[in-house]
Design an enzyme around this catalytic site. Structure first.
Site, PDB file in Angstrom:
ATOM      1  N   SER A 552      40.540 -27.904 -44.251  1.00 34.44           N
ATOM      2  CA  SER A 552      40.811 -27.000 -43.138  1.00 34.44           C
ATOM      3  C   SER A 552      41.182 -27.825 -41.901  1.00 34.44           C
ATOM      4  CB  SER A 552      39.609 -26.087 -42.902  1.00 34.44           C
ATOM      5  OG  SER A 552      39.955 -24.993 -42.098  1.00 34.44           O
ATOM      6  N   ASP A 638      44.468 -17.260 -48.893  1.00 34.22           N
ATOM      7  CA  ASP A 638      43.726 -17.796 -47.750  1.00 34.22           C
ATOM      8  C   ASP A 638      44.192 -17.099 -46.469  1.00 34.22           C
ATOM      9  OD1 ASP A 638      42.462 -19.304 -45.797  1.00 34.22           O
ATOM     10  OD2 ASP A 638      42.913 -21.228 -46.738  1.00 34.22           O
ATOM     11  N   HIS A 676      39.929 -19.170 -48.732  1.00 27.90           N
ATOM     12  CA  HIS A 676      39.823 -20.413 -47.977  1.00 27.90           C
ATOM     13  C   HIS A 676      38.862 -21.401 -48.632  1.00 27.90           C
ATOM     14  CE1 HIS A 676      40.539 -22.767 -44.399  1.00 27.90           C
ATOM     15  NE2 HIS A 676      39.252 -22.867 -44.144  1.00 27.90           N
TER      16      HIS A 676
END
Length: 709
Positions: A552, A638, A676
């Protein structure tokens, strides 16, 4: 044998112009996940990644089996007392997900601590996630809460990975689902005191929780009532309740400002009261504590203070000081019980717990305090699950890089710990076979950057070891030391595993975070490169055997680091990476953009921010260089970091690297049904880790456990 040919993304020019700067982006078209051409390209990338790494299948299988064989697959958590029940989770060999259970609590009887797999008298299954997940490739819970009278269970289900949930209510007396009216909700929900009403959040088109709704159980969702709608696009919100169930709470916050609203849980149709109106730059958290509120706030100190106020407070003018943070401390939260309150804080770079004793004779209601002490050099500690306020024994959870997650009962009167459970690690795990330590790298500006290391016992900094460096470095999120069963597969192959606590995280307090955001964001990346340099220059890792991993915002870090120092790393793994940061932050219609402006700046409005972000955004700064081997992983659904970002980045890195594709391939791997966090089931998650780490392990020639050097 035919050498696999990497996919070549078609170039379709898209022009972007801001502040007089014209940028032609050939890969922006890789955005629409409904476009057959986009899906075909992602499929081709997956096929290429599989073909290039086909010979790693035995290594992947070996790592997976190592993880599985060390895990006690049939297990249960420590039962937690709440009302007339003991609540706990079970896992079963062969099952991907946990099973939530409870058993009757008999007055005077001790906590049940059955052997894994054995029965508990009177056990009731509340929710079997394996049954809920049947027929779905992905499954996640966004809420799981029992009503205060213990008669109802509310839970929220996501089967796509897009973090939008379907809300369900079960009557635990009949084991029947009694409400399926509400869909498309955000994380979290909470019951009113009588269990008749349920409060939940809804997200807007940018995936921002912006509304709190009240739903009467058993009625149509069309009758639901908006309790609060947040128009300031910088703010998120969540719902919860106090430990004693007396108060319903709405927490609202941007990256720099917060506000809390509370309501008597016995009056669910009433109006929520603002504890203190929001003030720009002031963040505060509230904990109801009997006849008063305990408040952690930063109104007077960058690292926060603890205050108290009357239970009916409506203004910060009513806050009275209780405890100030000392040098090297950062107050993070407070939990109130009948006899004590427990302050969660950071102290000298580590997590800590401070017990405050109640004293009704004092205006604040408290007098005297002590900290819990631990004797390992790096660790993480926090409160466990403590739902009841009338207790003098608290569940505390401790772990380090060599000590598995450990649950204690801590007696606040005698100050003694009692071991309840330590995470089992099968196969004869011996913590003395590994060592952990704190190292300090020196950043380019002279700042000392802490690092947490773990490695095989007896390893010396002789410049021969393979190493993996990881970090995050954003949002004041700390990358604290933790225990990992999976990581043992690296350590057994001679790896030195290092966590760099770079600026932008919260490890050393609020200033540490402030020095790694906005116009100081580049410190995060240079700290990471300096940490990599330290590992090599100090001899802990061989010059050509260092790999790196981040996810991320940590994936942004990986992308920026290999632009700054492409030859420092042999290989990198960027998971769901935020590598096209400028494009995303320029588009307020995308998820999370507006709420992120306080973290990165607003490049739409400020040409200085635009220029600064453009100078570090990984996609914007790929250049001709001998890049390391690259693995980027992403998920089609995501909602936080679109698959588009790594897809574009991989295309550009592959186009610019001067390294050979056979020795240093550039790969993109997309999960077609996930979010995610990647795959959801534990076995699927282990296989995903095995796939990713096999790639890194192979790149540094450490596939065999007897090839440490």
């Amino acid at each position: 044998m035919t050498t696999p040919v990497p996919p070549r993304a078609e170039q379709r020019e898209t022009t972007r112009e801001h502040h007089g700067d014209v940028v032609v982006d050939p890969y922006e078209w890789l955005r629409d996940k409904e476009d057959p051409a986009v899906l075909a390209h992602l499929g081709a990338e997956n096929d290429y990644a599989e073909a290039v790494t086909a010979d790693l299948q035995p290594l992947r299988e070996a790592i997976f089996e190592e993880i599985r064989s060390r895990t006690q697959e049939t297990d249960l958590s420590v039962p937690v007392a709440s009302g007339p029940w003991w609540y706990y989770s079970r896992s079963f060999e062969g099952s991907q997900y946990s099973v939530e259970c409870r058993a009757p609590r008999v007055e005077g009887a001790p906590r049940p601590m059955p052997e894994p797999g054995s029965e508990v008298e009177g056990e009731q299954v509340l929710l079997d996630s394996n049954a809920e997940a049947e027929g779905h490739d992905f499954f996640a819970l966004g809420a799981l809460t029992v009503s205060p009278d213990h008669h109802r269970l509310a839970y929220a289900v996501d089967t796509e990975g897009d973090e939008r949930f379907a809300l369900r209510v079960k009557d635990l007396r009949t084991d029947k689902i009694i409400d399926t009216a509400v869909d498309e909700v955000g994380y979290g929900c909470v019951f009113s005191l009588d269990g008749q009403y349920l409060f939940y959040t809804r997200v807007d088109e940018t995936w921002r929780p912006h509304q709190v709704w009240r739903h009467e159980v058993g009625t149509s969702a069309t009758d639901d009532v908006i309790v609060h709608e947040e128009d300031d696009e910088r703010f998120w919100m969540g719902v919860g309740s106090s430990r004693d169930d007396r108060w319903l709470m709405i927490g609202l916050g941007s990256k720099t400002t917060s506000e809390v609203r509370i309501l008597d849980a016995a009056d669910p149709t009433g109006e929520f009261r603002v504890v203190a109106p929001r003030r720009e730059g002031v963040e505060y958290d509230v904990e109801p504590a009997g006849d008063r509120l305990l408040i952690v706030h930063n109104a007077d100190s960058i690292d926060s203070d603890l205050a108290w106020a009357p239970i009916d407070a409506t203004s910060a003018d009513q806050w009275q000081p209780l405890l100030r943070a000392e040098a090297g401390e950062r107050f993070q939260g407070i939990d109130a019980f009948d006899e004590v309150a427990v302050l969660s804080l950071r102290k000298d770079g580590l997590t800590a717990l401070r017990v405050l004793a109640r004293d009704p004779g004092q205006p604040s209601g408290f007098a005297g305090r002590h900290d819990l002490e631990f004797d390992e050099p790096v660790y993480a500690v926090g409160l466990g699950d403590n739902p009841e306020s009338a207790t003098t024994t608290l569940q505390v959870v401790f772990e380090s890089m060599v000590t598995p997650k450990t649950v204690y009962d801590y007696d606040v009167v005698s100050r003694e710990f009692r071991l309840l459970k330590r995470q089992p690690v099968l196969g004869g795990y011996d913590p003395t076979q590994y060592e952990q330590r704190r190292e300090w790298a020196t950043a380019a500006d002279g700042t000392r950057v802490p690092m947490s290391l773990v490695y095989p016992a007896g390893a010396e900094p002789d410049g021969t070891h393979p190493g993996l460096l990881t970090a995050y470095g954003s949002y004041e999120i700390s990358s604290d030391p933790y225990f990992s069963v999976a990581r043992l597969s690296l350590l057994e192959r001679g790896f030195v595993y290092a966590i760099a606590h770079v600026r932008g995280g919260g490890e050393l307090g609020r200033a540490w975070y402030d020095q790694g955001k906005l116009a100081s964001k580049k410190n995060t990346f240079t700290d990471f490169v300096s940490s990599a340099d330290h590992l090599v220059e100090s001899g802990w890792v061989a010059t050509d055997r260092l790999v790196a991993e981040g996810g991320s915002a940590g994936g942004l870090l990986i992308g920026a680091a290999i632009n700054l120092a492409p030859t420092r790393f042999r290989a990198v793994h960027a998971a769901v990476p935020f590598v096209d940061a400028l494009t995303t932050i320029l588009d307020p219609s995308l998820p999370l953009t507006v709420v992120e402006w306080e973290e990165w700046g607003n490049p739409l409005a400020d040409p200085g921010v635009y220029a600064y972000m453009k100078s570090y955004s990984p996609y914007e700064n790929v250049h001709q260089a001998a890049y390391p081997a690259v693995l980027a992983t992403t998920s089609l659904n995501d909602t936080r970091v679109f698959f588009t970002e790594p897809a574009k980045w991989v295309a550009r890195v592959r186009e610019n690297t001067t390294s050979g594709p056979a020795e240093r391939p550039v790969l993109l791997r997309t999960e077609m049904v996930a979010g995610h966090g990647g795959k959801s089931g534990r076995y699927d998650s282990w296989r995903q880790v095995a796939w990713e780490w096999a790639f890194l392990v192979d790149q540094v020639g450490a596939a065999s456990k007897d090839s440490r050097n």
